[in-house]
Write a protein that holds these residues in place. Structure first.
Motif, PDB file in Angstrom:
ATOM      1  N   GLY A 170     -21.740 -13.797 -19.755  1.00  0.00           N
ATOM      2  CA  GLY A 170     -22.499 -13.552 -20.972  1.00  0.00           C
ATOM      3  C   GLY A 170     -23.241 -12.238 -21.026  1.00  0.00           C
ATOM      4  O   GLY A 170     -23.550 -11.737 -22.105  1.00  0.00           O
ATOM      5  N   SER A 171     -23.540 -11.627 -19.857  1.00  0.00           N
ATOM      6  CA  SER A 171     -24.369 -10.418 -19.875  1.00  0.00           C
ATOM      7  C   SER A 171     -23.707  -9.215 -19.214  1.00  0.00           C
ATOM      8  O   SER A 171     -23.792  -8.103 -19.723  1.00  0.00           O
ATOM      9  N   ASP A 172     -23.057  -9.425 -18.068  1.00  0.00           N
ATOM     10  CA  ASP A 172     -22.401  -8.345 -17.326  1.00  0.00           C
ATOM     11  C   ASP A 172     -23.322  -7.131 -17.189  1.00  0.00           C
ATOM     12  O   ASP A 172     -23.046  -6.047 -17.727  1.00  0.00           O
ATOM     13  N   PRO A 173     -24.432  -7.254 -16.456  1.00  0.00           N
ATOM     14  CA  PRO A 173     -25.413  -6.167 -16.372  1.00  0.00           C
ATOM     15  C   PRO A 173     -24.878  -4.891 -15.732  1.00  0.00           C
ATOM     16  O   PRO A 173     -25.416  -3.805 -15.967  1.00  0.00           O
ATOM     17  N   ASN A 174     -23.811  -4.995 -14.933  1.00  0.00           N
ATOM     18  CA  ASN A 174     -23.235  -3.818 -14.274  1.00  0.00           C
ATOM     19  C   ASN A 174     -22.084  -3.194 -15.061  1.00  0.00           C
ATOM     20  O   ASN A 174     -21.452  -2.247 -14.597  1.00  0.00           O
ATOM     21  N   CYS A 178     -16.112  -2.737 -18.806  1.00  0.00           N
ATOM     22  CA  CYS A 178     -15.509  -1.433 -19.133  1.00  0.00           C
ATOM     23  C   CYS A 178     -14.736  -0.863 -17.951  1.00  0.00           C
ATOM     24  O   CYS A 178     -13.643  -0.310 -18.115  1.00  0.00           O
ATOM     25  N   LYS A 179     -15.301  -0.991 -16.760  1.00  0.00           N
ATOM     26  CA  LYS A 179     -14.624  -0.477 -15.568  1.00  0.00           C
ATOM     27  C   LYS A 179     -13.264  -1.138 -15.389  1.00  0.00           C
ATOM     28  O   LYS A 179     -12.248  -0.470 -15.129  1.00  0.00           O
ATOM     29  N   VAL A 184      -6.980  -1.628 -16.231  1.00  0.00           N
ATOM     30  CA  VAL A 184      -5.884  -2.405 -16.822  1.00  0.00           C
ATOM     31  C   VAL A 184      -5.098  -1.567 -17.829  1.00  0.00           C
ATOM     32  O   VAL A 184      -3.864  -1.644 -17.901  1.00  0.00           O
ATOM     33  N   LEU A 185      -5.799  -0.737 -18.592  1.00  0.00           N
ATOM     34  CA  LEU A 185      -5.135   0.058 -19.632  1.00  0.00           C
ATOM     35  C   LEU A 185      -4.195   1.119 -19.062  1.00  0.00           C
ATOM     36  O   LEU A 185      -3.339   1.643 -19.774  1.00  0.00           O
ATOM     37  N   LYS A 186      -4.323   1.419 -17.788  1.00  0.00           N
ATOM     38  CA  LYS A 186      -3.415   2.383 -17.152  1.00  0.00           C
ATOM     39  C   LYS A 186      -2.051   1.771 -16.850  1.00  0.00           C
ATOM     40  O   LYS A 186      -1.094   2.500 -16.582  1.00  0.00           O
ATOM     41  N   GLU A 187      -1.983   0.444 -16.876  1.00  0.00           N
ATOM     42  CA  GLU A 187      -0.743  -0.240 -16.505  1.00  0.00           C
ATOM     43  C   GLU A 187       0.125  -0.456 -17.742  1.00  0.00           C
ATOM     44  O   GLU A 187      -0.205  -1.258 -18.623  1.00  0.00           O
ATOM     45  N   ILE A 210     -13.749   2.480 -26.111  1.00  0.00           N
ATOM     46  CA  ILE A 210     -12.543   2.457 -25.272  1.00  0.00           C
ATOM     47  C   ILE A 210     -11.440   1.642 -25.939  1.00  0.00           C
ATOM     48  O   ILE A 210     -10.306   2.106 -26.110  1.00  0.00           O
ATOM     49  N   SER A 211     -11.770   0.412 -26.322  1.00  0.00           N
ATOM     50  CA  SER A 211     -10.741  -0.516 -26.805  1.00  0.00           C
ATOM     51  C   SER A 211     -10.128  -0.086 -28.131  1.00  0.00           C
ATOM     52  O   SER A 211      -8.950  -0.369 -28.398  1.00  0.00           O
ATOM     53  N   SER A 212     -10.890   0.606 -28.963  1.00  0.00           N
ATOM     54  CA  SER A 212     -10.389   0.983 -30.289  1.00  0.00           C
ATOM     55  C   SER A 212      -9.228   1.969 -30.214  1.00  0.00           C
ATOM     56  O   SER A 212      -8.478   2.124 -31.181  1.00  0.00           O
ATOM     57  N   ARG A 213      -9.057   2.611 -29.085  1.00  0.00           N
ATOM     58  CA  ARG A 213      -7.957   3.577 -28.930  1.00  0.00           C
ATOM     59  C   ARG A 213      -6.656   2.903 -28.492  1.00  0.00           C
ATOM     60  O   ARG A 213      -5.627   3.575 -28.376  1.00  0.00           O
TER      61      ARG A 213
END
Length: 479
Positions: A170-174, A178-179, A184-187, A210-213
């Motif tokens: 729910g939060s992913d503080p780190n 995105c990392k 994943v998008l490189k594959e 990032i995702s919009s591209r």
């Protein structure tokens, strides 16, 4: 009137929302027989909506004293938070009817009547708990929400890895979301990416940039249980942390990459990793994510170890809560001469005889001589279990040199209610009250007597093999 279950749990951007989600799962399992109440100091609005949508009562508290003040002694209290110290547990144990703790870490003393830990291969001897504490350990007691339990019954194996779901809670503080997405998008062979974030996630703008591209990437915010299941069950690979969401991903049959980024995930991470249920990304560094993804893709098309969840944990947990409720109605008293006939009827019952070490036919005169001598024997503690006027079964301790050998039975017409655990718990309490010199108790069980085996295991007895049978031992430190 339904027994009240008070669930004391918190969740926020720092400690995550997994405790809240699995407590909602517990509530779903119990709601047909119990009245469910949530008491929270910290909880997002989206989770409050989920609690209310499940028809549970919700109360926001500011101090623990507010919660303690409402306890009347007839409710069951569930605690799920790493910060509830033994002293707080002890307070609740003295005020409430029953105390249940949901735990991952076994890092403190527990005063609970029941401990639930659904990590694989967890052992009762890893806990510092009371003699009366009962355990619900392992995947048989998976705290999964109802949609995921149903999916687990179906089972699934993926072959090609063409779709990926990414979710860091729910939060992913780190901002591992995105990392991971960048890796994943490189594959090129990944044709569909679903990213799930919570309402407490602070990096939404970065993620959208990032995702919009990438047209094959979609972002979903604060999804419902049903939508979460759909996204996971239609993805080939899930990349998730070693938190509550790991179990949900595994239940859908995905291949999984998992890792750890907080200290409280270490036990879940190590146990599931050792069991081989996921490919490890360790600390979710970019290099470790890349290596894990490379490993998964290299094994594409091959069989992988999937989680064995039968989807029946809800029924098991419901039965245990009913057993805990029944405990309050059962009393033990010393066996008396007037119990001769019913103990004979129990002893000669075919169901009882099937699991007795002596299967020879018993004559009434033989039983009479044996029984009357036993209830007079100073080295024997013989108790009858009753609920009101109903006689439910018996438990006997034969004592020699500080060691008590247990024999117990439950009237066959009351089988399936958890009375084996009740007899063992209440019998041990009685024994200790009567004789402080006892330093160990032991029971011998045939391997095919599954009900008795489970009764001893759930109470943390140590199991060994003795002459082709099981020997269950509990050492007493007179807690």
């Amino acid at each position: 009137m339904k027994t009240k279950v008070y669930i004391r749990v918190d969740g926020n951007g720092d400690i995550g929302l997994g405790h809240l989600v699995r407590c909602i799962a517990l509530g779903q399992m119990l709601k047909n027989g119990f009245k469910i109440y949530f008491f929270c100091k910290e909880v997002p609005e989206t989770i409050i909506s989920d609690i209310i949508a499940n028809q549970f009562e919700f109360f926001k508290i500011r101090e623990e004293s507010e919660f303690l003040a409402i306890l009347e002694g007839n409710e069951m209290v569930v605690l799920d938070n790493y910060f509830f110290e033994p002293s707080y547990q002890e307070q609740i144990k003295n005020l409430a009817g029953k105390l249940i703790c949901i735990d991952d870490l076994h890092d403190k003393k527990f005063y609970a009547d029941l401990i639930i830990n659904h990590a694989p291969d967890t052992k009762a001897n890893e806990y510092d708990a009371m003699l009366y504490t009962q355990f619900a350990l392992g995947l048989e007691y998976a705290l999964l929400r109802s949609f995921f339990l149903e999916q687990a019954k179906i089972g699934r194996q993926t072959n090609l890895i063409e779709s990926v779901v990414i979710c860091f809670g729910g939060s992913d503080p780190n901002n591992l979301t995105c990392k991971t997405l960048k890796v994943v998008l490189k594959e090129a062979r990944i044709k569909k990416v679903s990213v799930i974030i919570g309402s407490a996630y602070r990096f939404r703008n970065d993620l959208i940039n990032i995702s919009s591209r990438y047209p094959h990437t979609s972002v979903f915010t604060a999804v419902s249980e049903e939508q979460m299941l759909k996204l996971m069950s239609t993805s080939d690979l899930a990349i998730v942390p070693s938190s509550g969401i790991l179990l949900e991903a595994l239940a859908t049959g995905c291949r999984v990459i998992s890792g750890i980024y907080t200290e409280n995930q270490k036990f879940i991470f190590s146990q599931y990793k050792e069991a081989g249920f996921f490919v490890s990304a360790e600390d979710f560094s970019t290099m470790n994510i890349e290596n894990a993804l490379r490993t998964v893709l290299a094994k594409e098309g091959s069989a992988y170890k999937s989680l064995k969840i039968d989807g029946c944990s809800g029924e098991r947990i419901f039965r245990i809560f009913n057993q805990l409720k029944l405990e309050n109605e059962v009393e033990l008293r010393y066996a008396e001469p007037d119990d001769l006939t019913i103990t004979f009827n129990w002893a000669k019952d075919p169901i009882i005889r099937a699991f007795s070490f002596n299967r020879n036919e018993i004559k009434y005169s033989e039983h009479e001589n044996w029984y009357l001598s036993k209830i007079k024997d100073n080295k024997c503690k013989f108790f009858i279990a009753q609920r009101n006027s109903e006689k439910l079964g018996s438990i006997r301790f034969d004592i020699e040199k500080g060691r008590a050998v247990i024999s117990f039975l439950v009237d066959p017409k009351y089988h399936g209610l958890g009375l084996g655990q009740i007899l063992l718990k209440k019998g041990l309490d009685k024994l200790i009250d009567e004789d402080l010199t006892i330093n160990s108790v032991v029971g011998y069980v045939m391997p095919d007597n599954l009900a008795s085996v489970k009764a001893f295991e759930r109470l943390g007895y140590t199991k060994t093999i003795h002459n082709s049978n099981f020997e269950f031992i509990k050492l007493l430190n007179q807690q």
